[in-house]
Scaffold this motif. Sequence first.
Motif, PDB file in Angstrom:
ATOM      1  N   LEU A 241      43.307  44.394  45.970  1.00 38.74           N
ATOM      2  CA  LEU A 241      43.320  44.233  44.514  1.00 38.74           C
ATOM      3  C   LEU A 241      44.625  43.576  44.100  1.00 38.74           C
ATOM      4  O   LEU A 241      45.711  44.092  44.380  1.00 38.74           O
ATOM      5  CB  LEU A 241      43.176  45.595  43.832  1.00 38.74           C
ATOM      6  N   VAL A 243      47.190  42.525  41.174  1.00 41.52           N
ATOM      7  CA  VAL A 243      47.553  43.054  39.861  1.00 41.52           C
ATOM      8  C   VAL A 243      48.699  42.236  39.298  1.00 41.52           C
ATOM      9  O   VAL A 243      49.706  42.002  39.988  1.00 41.52           O
ATOM     10  CB  VAL A 243      47.967  44.537  39.965  1.00 41.52           C
ATOM     11  N   ASP A 282      43.451  49.074  46.822  1.00 40.73           N
ATOM     12  CA  ASP A 282      42.267  49.182  45.975  1.00 40.73           C
ATOM     13  C   ASP A 282      42.710  49.660  44.596  1.00 40.73           C
ATOM     14  O   ASP A 282      43.911  49.815  44.328  1.00 40.73           O
ATOM     15  CB  ASP A 282      41.230  50.139  46.587  1.00 40.73           C
ATOM     16  N   LEU A 283      41.744  49.919  43.710  1.00 42.78           N
ATOM     17  CA  LEU A 283      42.052  50.333  42.345  1.00 42.78           C
ATOM     18  C   LEU A 283      42.784  51.672  42.322  1.00 42.78           C
ATOM     19  O   LEU A 283      43.739  51.864  41.558  1.00 42.78           O
ATOM     20  CB  LEU A 283      40.760  50.413  41.526  1.00 42.78           C
ATOM     21  N   ARG A 284      42.358  52.603  43.153  1.00 46.67           N
ATOM     22  CA  ARG A 284      42.992  53.926  43.178  1.00 46.67           C
ATOM     23  C   ARG A 284      44.450  53.826  43.622  1.00 46.67           C
ATOM     24  O   ARG A 284      45.331  54.496  43.058  1.00 46.67           O
ATOM     25  CB  ARG A 284      42.206  54.845  44.110  1.00 46.67           C
ATOM     26  N   ALA A 286      46.432  51.183  43.273  1.00 47.59           N
ATOM     27  CA  ALA A 286      47.188  50.542  42.203  1.00 47.59           C
ATOM     28  C   ALA A 286      47.464  51.521  41.066  1.00 47.59           C
ATOM     29  O   ALA A 286      48.578  51.568  40.522  1.00 47.59           O
ATOM     30  CB  ALA A 286      46.411  49.328  41.682  1.00 47.59           C
ATOM     31  N   GLU A 287      46.470  52.319  40.700  1.00 44.01           N
ATOM     32  CA  GLU A 287      46.657  53.297  39.628  1.00 44.01           C
ATOM     33  C   GLU A 287      47.747  54.299  39.990  1.00 44.01           C
ATOM     34  O   GLU A 287      48.614  54.621  39.173  1.00 44.01           O
ATOM     35  CB  GLU A 287      45.332  54.016  39.349  1.00 44.01           C
ATOM     36  N   SER A 304      40.217  46.480  34.393  1.00 38.61           N
ATOM     37  CA  SER A 304      39.749  47.770  34.924  1.00 38.61           C
ATOM     38  C   SER A 304      40.914  48.702  35.214  1.00 38.61           C
ATOM     39  O   SER A 304      40.819  49.922  35.009  1.00 38.61           O
ATOM     40  CB  SER A 304      38.927  47.547  36.198  1.00 38.61           C
ATOM     41  N   LEU A 305      42.032  48.174  35.683  1.00 41.35           N
ATOM     42  CA  LEU A 305      43.204  49.005  35.951  1.00 41.35           C
ATOM     43  C   LEU A 305      43.826  49.484  34.650  1.00 41.35           C
ATOM     44  O   LEU A 305      44.240  50.650  34.542  1.00 41.35           O
ATOM     45  CB  LEU A 305      44.219  48.218  36.781  1.00 41.35           C
ATOM     46  N   SER A 308      41.760  52.316  33.376  1.00 39.58           N
ATOM     47  CA  SER A 308      41.958  53.517  34.181  1.00 39.58           C
ATOM     48  C   SER A 308      43.267  54.217  33.839  1.00 39.58           C
ATOM     49  O   SER A 308      43.310  55.448  33.688  1.00 39.58           O
ATOM     50  CB  SER A 308      41.928  53.140  35.662  1.00 39.58           C
TER      51      SER A 308
END
Length: 360
Positions: A241, A243, A282-284, A286-287, A304-305, A308
Motif C-alpha cells: 500500500l 501512502v 497493507d492497510l492495517r 499503515a493505520e 480508505s486510510l 479508517s
Amino acid sequence: MRADRLVSLVLLLRQRGRMTAGALARELEVSTRTVLRDIEALSAAGVPVYTERGRHGGFALLPGFRTELTGLNHDEALALLTAGPGRGEQAFGLGEALASAVRKVVDALPEGHRALASDAARRFLVEPETDLLPRRTATDEVPRPAMSEIRHAVLSGHRLRLHYAATDQAPRWRTVDPIGLVTVRDRGYLLATRAGADRTYRLSRVLAAEELPEPAERPSRVDLDGAWRKRCARFLSTGHLAVLVRVRPERREELLATAVAVRAATGDTDDGRPLLEATFQDLRHAEWALWQLGADAEALAPESLRVSLRDRAAALAARYGGPGRESPGSGRSEEWGRVAGARGSLSPGRASGGLASDDA
C-alpha cells in the motif's frame, strides 16, 4: 594470508613505533608465538626490524624504512581515513580488509600529509553505535564463512548454493546464479537469478553458502544500479500500500522505522511539512504506523486510510468524551490495568524494511 599479516605487522611498527609482542598479537589477532615467528621471517627477508629489551622494550623498525604514496592530496587521504572506521566497513564481510588497506595508505603517505590527515580524521565520527534516536536499525549479521563464499562466487562468476531461510518458510538449499551485491542502510542483498528468473536474497537470512565450480549463467557486463532500481520498483508495486503523507520533520525517523520504504514526494504542503511517499505492507499496517505519530502526521491518500484513521479517532473520542465516563477510582481502573499490561501484543509489528522477492 601470512603475507598480508607480515605487511600489516610492518605497517603497525611504522605508524606506532616500538610495540611489544603482546600488543602486536592483539592487533593482528594471532598468538604471541606467531608474532615472534613473523618477526624472524621479516628479519630473514631483510626488513630492518630490531628488538629492544627491558621493561619498556619491544620491536621497532630502523628509522627511514618506508615507501611513499605521492598521488593523494590531503582531502583524498582524509576521505579514506574517515570511511575506514565507520559501521559501513562491515559491508560484505570486508571490514578487516578495509582496516588493513587504510593502514597501508596511511603508511605510504608523505610525512606531512600523514600527520595532518590522521589528526583531522580524529575530528570526524561516522555512524557510531550509540545514537540520539531511540529506534536504531540493527546491522545485518552474516556468518563470515557464508559471506566469503558469496563474495568469491560473485567476483569469480561461479554458481552458488544457498541455505536460505525465506520469510515464514523452513530453511532449504537452492542453487542460484549470482549477479551482484548491494548494501542499503546496513542491510545487504544478493542479486541473482534462479532458473532464469530474477531473485533477491537478504544476506542476513543466508545460513550457509557454497561456491560451485561451474560457471554462472549471467551476462558478462551488468548495470547493477539499474537492476536494483528495477527490482525495487517491482517489489514496491506488488502487494503493498502506497501512502502519501505529510509529517513533522522531527518525526520522520519514526516513520522510516515502521514503513517498508519511504521516498520524498514532489512539492511541499501549505504548512511547510514535507510530502513523503511511504510504502506499507497493507492497510492495517499503515493505520497502525500512522496512529503512533498522532497529530504529527497526516495521510493525504488513499482515502480508505483516511476513513479508517478518522473512524478510529472518532471511536476513541466517543469512549473518553461522553458524559458516562467512569471516574479514575471506579472498577474500570482494574480493567484498564489488565488491558495496559497486554498493549504490546496489539501492534502488528514492525515492517521487515527490506527488499524481498518470492524467495526473500
